[in-house]
Design a protein around this motif. Structure first.
Motif, PDB file in Angstrom:
ATOM      1  N   UNK A 209     -76.615  -4.121   1.741  1.00 18.29           N
ATOM      2  CA  UNK A 209     -77.518  -3.382   0.562  1.00 18.29           C
ATOM      3  C   UNK A 209     -78.107  -4.521  -0.319  1.00 18.29           C
ATOM      4  N   UNK A 210     -77.508  -5.672  -0.628  1.00 17.94           N
ATOM      5  CA  UNK A 210     -77.669  -6.724  -1.493  1.00 17.94           C
ATOM      6  C   UNK A 210     -79.005  -7.275  -1.461  1.00 17.94           C
ATOM      7  N   UNK A 211     -79.895  -7.480  -2.534  1.00 13.60           N
ATOM      8  CA  UNK A 211     -81.021  -8.285  -2.593  1.00 13.60           C
ATOM      9  C   UNK A 211     -81.031  -9.211  -3.781  1.00 13.60           C
ATOM     10  N   UNK A 212     -81.773 -10.126  -3.585  1.00 14.59           N
ATOM     11  CA  UNK A 212     -82.101 -10.895  -4.720  1.00 14.59           C
ATOM     12  C   UNK A 212     -83.539 -11.433  -4.996  1.00 14.59           C
ATOM     13  N   UNK A 213     -83.949 -11.860  -6.120  1.00 14.25           N
ATOM     14  CA  UNK A 213     -85.527 -12.031  -6.541  1.00 14.25           C
ATOM     15  C   UNK A 213     -85.515 -13.563  -6.240  1.00 14.25           C
ATOM     16  N   UNK A 218     -90.681 -12.419  -8.414  1.00  8.13           N
ATOM     17  CA  UNK A 218     -91.144 -11.178  -7.784  1.00  8.13           C
ATOM     18  C   UNK A 218     -90.477 -10.784  -6.569  1.00  8.13           C
ATOM     19  N   UNK A 219     -90.638 -11.849  -5.613  1.00  9.67           N
ATOM     20  CA  UNK A 219     -90.529 -11.241  -4.167  1.00  9.67           C
ATOM     21  C   UNK A 219     -88.736 -10.968  -3.936  1.00  9.67           C
ATOM     22  N   UNK A 220     -88.371  -9.742  -3.868  1.00 11.20           N
ATOM     23  CA  UNK A 220     -87.205  -9.440  -3.638  1.00 11.20           C
ATOM     24  C   UNK A 220     -86.962  -9.623  -2.100  1.00 11.20           C
TER      25      UNK A 220
END
Ligand code: MF3
Ligand code: CO
Length: 248
Positions: A209-213, A218-220
């Motif tokens: 589930x992890x995300x980074x910007x 902006x772009x995740x």
């Protein structure tokens, strides 16, 4: 505070949302290998304005474009660029419009050319999860009944729910209370009332589930590089019966 909308206000949200849906259809007809996401952004802006709306995202917290174009491992808020779409890619197209001072907000994820069956499943499960959430958006339910229904559908298919971004109330502001998470126990949070307008928007990763910007601010993207899908509807809670989906 959750702001309830009058029927006149809801009609403005509906007009803005209809413009969003129209633009999605135009883009879906254009998306093919070789087109850049910046070309899609230009079409989006022109389409919103032709239909009498104002692009909602352009200038919002300095966001530079009218479209969020999130390809493959990009989760949301992909900034349009000279990146060219390729056969086998998937792309999230997230659009916002303003009419008469009210916002509409919606997203779809579509394929470019032939995609593998796992990407196909990711897209269909994300779309179904949104539908499951919308089905819970009825008077008397609690907010987290929406969240829980979305999460359950995603996880039963072995995909994961993004936690770092959530849905939201919508109206005179793009983001109003309440936050609408795509996960949680049922039966919690405020009771749903007629006149609430919500943007429900599950973001689903194939892997973790992890995300980074990214450094563009902006772009995740997914931290594990796995593919991600996103669908969003603007809806209203109705006095009787099912929610009204406005982004159609
Ligand atoms: N649908 C997204 C949201 O609700 C899009 C916002 S992009 C932004 O947050 F540029 F406007 F922030
Ligand atoms: Co939104």
């Amino acid at each position: 505070m959750i702001i309830l909308k009058t029927s006149d206000e809801i009609e403005l949200i509906a007009q803005a949302s209809r413009i969003v849906a129209e633009c999605q259809k135009v883009l879906a007809g254009l998306v093919k290998p070789g087109i850049s996401t910046l070309e899609l952004d230009h079409v989006t802006e022109e389409c919103i304005r032709d239909l009498g709306g104002i692009p909602a995202f352009k200038g919002y917290r300095n966001y530079p474009n009218s479209l969020c174009a999130s390809v493959n491992e990009q989760v949301v808020h992909g900034i349009p660029s000279s990146r060219v779409l390729m056969d086998g890619d998937i792309i999230g197209l997230d659009i916002g419009a303003i009419v008469g001072g009210f916002y509409g907000d919606g997203a779809i994820t579509i394929s470019i050319g032939e995609i593998d069956s796992k990407k196909e499943l990711l897209i269909s499960v994300t779309k179904e999860a949104l539908q499951k959430g919308v089905e819970k958006a009825v008077v008397g339910n609690r907010l987290s009944d929406i969240s829980h229904a979305i999460q359950a559908h995603i996880e039963v298919h072995g995909f994961s729910v993004v936690r770092d971004f959530v849905g939201h109330g919508i109206g005179r502001q793009l983001h109003e209370e309440p936050q609408v998470p795509n996960y949680g126990k049922p039966g919690q949070g405020p009771r749903l009332k007629a006149g609430m307008a919500l943007a429900i928007e599950p973001m689903v990763n194939m892997g973790k589930p992890g995300v980074k910007v990214l450094d563009d601010g902006w772009t995740a993207v997914t931290t594990d590089g796995s593919c991600s899908a996103h669908f969003e509807h603007t809806i209203t809670i109705e006095p009787h019966g099912p929610a009204r989906i406005l982004t159609v």
